[in-house]
Design a protein around this motif. Structure first.
Motif, PDB file in Angstrom:
ATOM      1  N   THR A 162      -1.338   2.659  -1.990  1.00  0.00           N
ATOM      2  CA  THR A 162      -2.273   1.554  -2.220  1.00  0.00           C
ATOM      3  C   THR A 162      -1.976   0.843  -3.537  1.00  0.00           C
ATOM      4  O   THR A 162      -1.937  -0.392  -3.600  1.00  0.00           O
ATOM      5  CB  THR A 162      -3.726   2.076  -2.231  1.00  0.00           C
ATOM      6  N   GLY A 163      -1.748   1.628  -4.589  1.00  0.00           N
ATOM      7  CA  GLY A 163      -1.527   1.040  -5.904  1.00  0.00           C
ATOM      8  C   GLY A 163      -0.210   0.304  -6.022  1.00  0.00           C
ATOM      9  O   GLY A 163      -0.142  -0.775  -6.610  1.00  0.00           O
ATOM     10  N   LEU A 164       0.849   0.861  -5.464  1.00  0.00           N
ATOM     11  CA  LEU A 164       2.167   0.233  -5.607  1.00  0.00           C
ATOM     12  C   LEU A 164       2.329  -0.975  -4.701  1.00  0.00           C
ATOM     13  O   LEU A 164       3.116  -1.885  -5.012  1.00  0.00           O
ATOM     14  CB  LEU A 164       3.265   1.261  -5.315  1.00  0.00           C
ATOM     15  N   ALA A 236       0.771   7.563 -12.090  1.00  0.00           N
ATOM     16  CA  ALA A 236       0.614   6.770 -13.311  1.00  0.00           C
ATOM     17  C   ALA A 236       1.159   5.360 -13.113  1.00  0.00           C
ATOM     18  O   ALA A 236       0.549   4.377 -13.562  1.00  0.00           O
ATOM     19  CB  ALA A 236       1.319   7.453 -14.479  1.00  0.00           C
ATOM     20  N   GLY A 237       2.297   5.235 -12.438  1.00  0.00           N
ATOM     21  CA  GLY A 237       2.860   3.915 -12.165  1.00  0.00           C
ATOM     22  C   GLY A 237       1.937   3.077 -11.308  1.00  0.00           C
ATOM     23  O   GLY A 237       1.736   1.874 -11.569  1.00  0.00           O
ATOM     24  N   ALA A 238       1.345   3.681 -10.283  1.00  0.00           N
ATOM     25  CA  ALA A 238       0.412   2.953  -9.422  1.00  0.00           C
ATOM     26  C   ALA A 238      -0.826   2.520 -10.201  1.00  0.00           C
ATOM     27  O   ALA A 238      -1.316   1.390 -10.045  1.00  0.00           O
ATOM     28  CB  ALA A 238       0.008   3.823  -8.233  1.00  0.00           C
ATOM     29  N   VAL A 259      -8.007   2.396  -6.243  1.00  0.00           N
ATOM     30  CA  VAL A 259      -8.148   1.991  -4.838  1.00  0.00           C
ATOM     31  C   VAL A 259      -9.191   0.897  -4.684  1.00  0.00           C
ATOM     32  O   VAL A 259      -9.058   0.017  -3.825  1.00  0.00           O
ATOM     33  CB  VAL A 259      -8.478   3.213  -3.939  1.00  0.00           C
ATOM     34  N   THR A 260     -10.227   0.906  -5.513  1.00  0.00           N
ATOM     35  CA  THR A 260     -11.263  -0.129  -5.430  1.00  0.00           C
ATOM     36  C   THR A 260     -10.708  -1.485  -5.841  1.00  0.00           C
ATOM     37  O   THR A 260     -10.875  -2.493  -5.138  1.00  0.00           O
ATOM     38  CB  THR A 260     -12.461   0.240  -6.317  1.00  0.00           C
TER      39      THR A 260
END
Length: 421
Positions: A162-164, A236-238, A259-260
């Motif tokens: 999700t983050g990346l 951490a990167g995400a 994620v939010t």
């Protein structure tokens, strides 16, 4: 004179790796990223790299020593055998006190995520439940840890994807520190992140319960550390991609915020459950490791006699496990989460400085490492310990001073025991 009680060797390489993962991943991803980001700013990933280098040196030193001395107790045993009785005692003392504080921190993390309004009662219930699980046998503890680790890794994979795949951090969340490097902040961030890597000690402290420990432990420690580093770097990167360093530092629940803010708010409850599971896994492994060090220190008469008893049927150090459970419950009633992390980091860094010093004395025939490894480990541990928040450093120094007094007071008892053996 009767022989000292011994534990049954039931754990293989995979079991040992799982124990290490359960201790490391739960503590670091959900507890240390935000304060480390506050210290290191946009240089969070370099700080993670520094922590990993120091952890690698410590892991390799611990692995060689554990292969040489496959007994419960970890650096408590290595320090006594290689450096002298006082150094072993201080290593064990720092580990037991510091990691008991870590147990309280992880229990409070469970309570905070599951029931914020009832965090302490839930934390106490978690400690009692996991202590009872450990009393039922180490195989059941490892089986539970295996399930918890699997759940946490699935949750973290969802956060990373999700983050990346999200857009980069907005201006409001981007780092405010600019391009300049704050060396002290990076080192302090590394010291706080070291709290997350310290779980591989659980593998070494279980040395007496591992099959073919001379081969299993040196294999399991680097594998567990490598997997954990890869997971931390991705998470951490995400987080930096979505929140930026300033946004990450300000987040009370960083991975929920990831994620939010990335538009996947439906994942937030899943992440909260994953955080609670991770903290439970860390708590389970911590109680397991601390109780084994208490067992070993009691057997060596550096802690009260009687705590070295082994249950005749379940083959676990039941009195040590009960004593640790009681101590953690008492700390949960008064502990502060952030102070516990800093104090634990200080105690564990000193513990590993002693481990590296012990490894430095190994000869080639005993499996000595290249000298640079333990030397970098010693220097790194002492440097990171010095950069921690002042309260953690002062409290840690006082606790170690008390440990010296306890060692001095018990010299007569140990001398009489040696004379009788």
């Amino acid at each position: 004179m009767s022989h000292p009680a011994e534990l049954a060797r039931r754990l293989g390489t995979g079991d040992a790796v799982v124990v290490g993962l359960g201790a490391m991943i739960g503590a670091g991803v959900f507890a240390a990223l935000a304060p480390a980001s506050a210290a290191a700013g946009q240089w969070l990933l370099p700080a993670l790299g520094i922590a990993a280098v120091v952890a690698y040196c410590n892991a390799m030193s611990s692995a060689r020593l554990a292969a040489r001395y496959p007994e419960s107790g970890g650096t408590y045993v290595y320090g006594r055998r290689r450096l002298g009785d006082l150094w072993g005692h201080l290593a064990g003392w720092g580990f037991v006190v510091g990691k008991t504080a870590s147990c309280a921190a992880m229990a409070l993390t469970v309570g905070t995520y599951l029931a914020p309004g009832y965090a302490r009662p839930v934390a106490i219930a978690a400690v009692l439940a996991l202590t009872a699980l450990n009393l039922s046998g180490v195989h059941r503890s490892v089986a539970a840890t295996r399930i918890i680790v699997a759940v946490v890794l699935v949750v973290l994979a969802a956060v990373v994807v999700t983050g990346l795949l999200s857009g980069t951090a907005t201006a409001g969340g981007a780092t405010a520190t600019g391009a300049s490097v704050d060396g002290w902040g990076v080192l302090q961030g590394a010291g706080l992140l070291f709290f997350a890597f310290a779980g591989y000690a659980r593998i070494a402290t279980l040395g007496e319960e591992v099959r073919d420990a001379r081969r299993t432990i040196p294999r399991a420690i680097p594998v567990a550390l490598g997997i954990t580093l890869a997971v931390y770097a991705l998470v951490a990167g995400a987080a930096l991609n979505v929140l930026g360093s300033a946004g990450l530092a300000d987040a009370t629940a960083p991975l929920v915020a990831v994620v939010t803010d990335a538009g996947a708010g439906w994942l937030a409850p899943v992440v909260r459950v994953g955080a609670a599971a991770a903290a439970l896994g860390a708590l389970l492994a911590l109680i397991l490791g601390v109780s084994r060090t208490v067992f070993a220190m009691s057997r060596g008469r550096h802690l009260p006699a009687g705590l070295d008893a082994v249950h005749p049927r379940r083959q676990v150090p039941h009195r040590a496990e009960i004593a640790v459970g009681i101590a953690v419950v008492a700390l949960v009633a008064v502990a502060d989460l952030r102070d516990a992390i800093g104090f634990s980091s200080f105690g564990v860094l000193i513990y590993y400085a002693i481990a590296n010093a012990a490894a430095l004395t190994l000869s080639p025939s005993e499996g000595a490492l290249p000298k640079a490894v333990p030397v970098v480990g010693i220097a790194g541990c002492l440097l990171l310990a010095a950069t921690l928040p002042g309260t953690a450093v002062l409290t840690g120094l006082v606790v170690f001073a008390v440990g010296v007094v306890v060692w001095w007071a018990g010299r007569g008892v140990r001398a009489r025991r040696r004379a009788m053996s």
